[in-house]
Design a protein around this motif. Structure first.
Motif, PDB file in Angstrom:
ATOM      1  N   PRO A 168       0.765  -1.250   0.000  1.00  0.00           N
ATOM      2  CA  PRO A 168       0.000   0.000   0.000  1.00  0.00           C
ATOM      3  C   PRO A 168       0.793   1.295   0.000  1.00  0.00           C
ATOM      4  CG  PRO A 168      -0.111  -1.051   2.159  1.00  0.00           C
ATOM      5  CD  PRO A 168       0.677  -1.963   1.280  1.00  0.00           C
ATOM      6  N   HIS A 169       2.088   1.263   0.383  1.00  0.00           N
ATOM      7  CA  HIS A 169       2.811   2.537   0.495  1.00  0.00           C
ATOM      8  C   HIS A 169       4.289   2.364   0.150  1.00  0.00           C
ATOM      9  CE1 HIS A 169      -0.598   3.273   3.256  1.00  0.00           C
ATOM     10  NE2 HIS A 169      -0.161   2.239   3.943  1.00  0.00           N
ATOM     11  N   PHE A 170       4.764   3.069  -0.854  1.00  0.00           N
ATOM     12  CA  PHE A 170       6.204   3.252  -1.095  1.00  0.00           C
ATOM     13  C   PHE A 170       6.978   1.933  -1.207  1.00  0.00           C
ATOM     14  CE2 PHE A 170       4.630   6.764   1.580  1.00  0.00           C
ATOM     15  CZ  PHE A 170       4.820   7.828   0.717  1.00  0.00           C
ATOM     16  N   ALA A 171       6.395   0.933  -1.828  1.00  0.00           N
ATOM     17  CA  ALA A 171       7.050  -0.377  -1.927  1.00  0.00           C
ATOM     18  C   ALA A 171       7.642  -0.586  -3.319  1.00  0.00           C
ATOM     19  CB  ALA A 171       6.056  -1.488  -1.612  1.00  0.00           C
ATOM     20  N   TYR A 172       8.596  -1.525  -3.397  1.00  0.00           N
ATOM     21  CA  TYR A 172       9.055  -2.033  -4.691  1.00  0.00           C
ATOM     22  C   TYR A 172       8.829  -3.535  -4.708  1.00  0.00           C
ATOM     23  CZ  TYR A 172      11.775  -3.530  -8.649  1.00  0.00           C
ATOM     24  OH  TYR A 172      12.141  -4.110  -9.836  1.00  0.00           O
ATOM     25  N   VAL A 173       8.087  -3.998  -5.711  1.00  0.00           N
ATOM     26  CA  VAL A 173       7.781  -5.421  -5.861  1.00  0.00           C
ATOM     27  C   VAL A 173       8.200  -5.824  -7.264  1.00  0.00           C
ATOM     28  CG1 VAL A 173       5.988  -7.195  -5.790  1.00  0.00           C
ATOM     29  CG2 VAL A 173       5.838  -5.206  -4.261  1.00  0.00           C
ATOM     30  N   GLY A 174       9.371  -6.443  -7.372  1.00  0.00           N
ATOM     31  CA  GLY A 174       9.883  -6.847  -8.673  1.00  0.00           C
ATOM     32  C   GLY A 174      10.010  -8.353  -8.774  1.00  0.00           C
ATOM     33  N   ALA A 186       5.084  -0.017   4.904  1.00  0.00           N
ATOM     34  CA  ALA A 186       5.542   1.108   4.089  1.00  0.00           C
ATOM     35  C   ALA A 186       7.051   1.033   3.861  1.00  0.00           C
ATOM     36  CB  ALA A 186       5.180   2.422   4.764  1.00  0.00           C
ATOM     37  N   GLY A 187       7.454   1.216   2.604  1.00  0.00           N
ATOM     38  CA  GLY A 187       8.871   1.242   2.284  1.00  0.00           C
ATOM     39  C   GLY A 187       9.508  -0.118   2.085  1.00  0.00           C
ATOM     40  N   THR A 188       8.724  -1.195   2.096  1.00  0.00           N
ATOM     41  CA  THR A 188       9.285  -2.529   1.877  1.00  0.00           C
ATOM     42  C   THR A 188       9.826  -2.647   0.455  1.00  0.00           C
ATOM     43  OG1 THR A 188       7.834  -3.602   3.484  1.00  0.00           O
ATOM     44  CG2 THR A 188       8.743  -4.991   1.744  1.00  0.00           C
ATOM     45  N   LYS A 189      10.990  -3.270   0.331  1.00  0.00           N
ATOM     46  CA  LYS A 189      11.608  -3.473  -0.978  1.00  0.00           C
ATOM     47  C   LYS A 189      11.874  -4.958  -1.188  1.00  0.00           C
ATOM     48  CE  LYS A 189      11.958   1.013  -1.652  1.00  0.00           C
ATOM     49  NZ  LYS A 189      11.167   1.447  -0.472  1.00  0.00           N
ATOM     50  N   LEU A 190      11.348  -5.500  -2.279  1.00  0.00           N
ATOM     51  CA  LEU A 190      11.632  -6.879  -2.670  1.00  0.00           C
ATOM     52  C   LEU A 190      12.660  -6.819  -3.792  1.00  0.00           C
ATOM     53  CD1 LEU A 190       8.020  -8.409  -2.659  1.00  0.00           C
ATOM     54  CD2 LEU A 190       9.568  -7.963  -0.742  1.00  0.00           C
ATOM     55  N   ALA A 191      13.931  -6.831  -3.413  1.00  0.00           N
ATOM     56  CA  ALA A 191      15.021  -6.694  -4.385  1.00  0.00           C
ATOM     57  C   ALA A 191      15.033  -7.896  -5.314  1.00  0.00           C
ATOM     58  CB  ALA A 191      16.349  -6.556  -3.652  1.00  0.00           C
TER      59      ALA A 191
END
Length: 262
Positions: A168-174, A186-191
């Motif tokens: 829902p907030h400021f994430a990267y899902v690649g 918020a701010g979770t990154k899935l590198a």
């Protein structure tokens, strides 16, 4: 196969058969659907009507009916969360002014809402009740189950959101898969890419597995949660109901259901 390593898919996903893309997961490693997602979506999605402009912000909010009709939203009457046009009840998706669609292979089920200043590239399939919130960046090859959320300033590409999965907030899902009722803080990154740019290699039950993917983020089983500003390294697999606490770096590798990473 995962089953041969005593790590069955039900350690990640329950009721997988209820998802429209369940067939992609049959008798394969759980990351294999990411390899064919784009081709699959291009095959099942019809082109958007020519009345919907492509590559420019929508100049007005539109109601896109399940029958394929395009109606200015200002002409729709709303009563008790139901939609009416000229006295007739209708169903469809809402595309707000300012949203940008960059391709025609995009499918919206009913009750989808696309908020202003989001950008959606094709192919993409959004199931009933999905929310694409203000400023979201959908880079294509995306499938969402019902009531999924791609939130404000969140970037997603080549990923699967099962029903009620939320970034829902400021994430990267690649290049990732989110199970049912997953919530990313918020701010979770899935590198999804190693510095070496080599294939993602997993070690599971003393076995080494080459995923065949240079870009592979994470798989989060049903009801997993991540805290704010957490990072999952490329090739992280979380069994269902696992938690990653705020500001933690997790992975790579496989974590049993119910794991708490503090």
């Amino acid at each position: 196969m995962f089953d041969n390593m005593n790590i069955p898919l039900n350690l990640f996903f329950e009721n997988l058969e209820k998802e429209k893309i369940a067939e992609l997961f049959k008798n394969v490693f759980p990351w294999e659907p990411l390899k064919v997602l784009k081709i699959y979506l291009l095959d099942i999605i019809s082109d958007l009507p020519k009345e919907i402009p492509i590559g420019v912000p929508l100049s007005e909010s539109l109601f896109f009916t399940t029958e394929g009709e395009i109606i200015p939203l200002k002409e729709i009457d709303i009563y008790d969360e139901e939609y009416y046009f000229r006295g007739k009840k209708i169903e469809g998706a809402i595309l707000k002014a300012g949203a940008i669609l960059t391709g025609r292979k995009i499918f919206f089920e009913k009750d989808v809402v696309v908020e202003p200043f989001s950008l959606i590239s094709s192919p993409a399939y959004f199931s009933k009740g999905t929310q694409i919130r203000h400023g979201a960046y959908v880079r294509g090859s995306i499938y969402t189950g019902e009531k999924a959320v791609i939130g404000h300033a969140t970037e997603v590409k080549n990923s699967i959101f099962f029903s009620s999965a939320k970034a829902p907030h400021f994430a990267y899902v690649g290049d990732s898969i989110l199970g049912n009722n997953v919530n990313l803080g918020a701010g979770t990154k899935l590198a999804n890419l190693k510095f070496s740019k080599k294939n993602i290699i997993l070690k599971i039950n003393s076995e080494t597995i080459d995923t065949g993917l240079k870009k592979f983020g994470a798989i989060l089983g049903d009801r997993c949660q991540t805290g704010c500003n957490s990072v999952l390294q490329p090739g992280t697999l979380l069994g269902k109901e696992s938690y990653v606490y705020p500001n933690r770096v997790c992975g790579p590798g496989y974590f049993l259901p119910g794991t708490k990473i503090k």
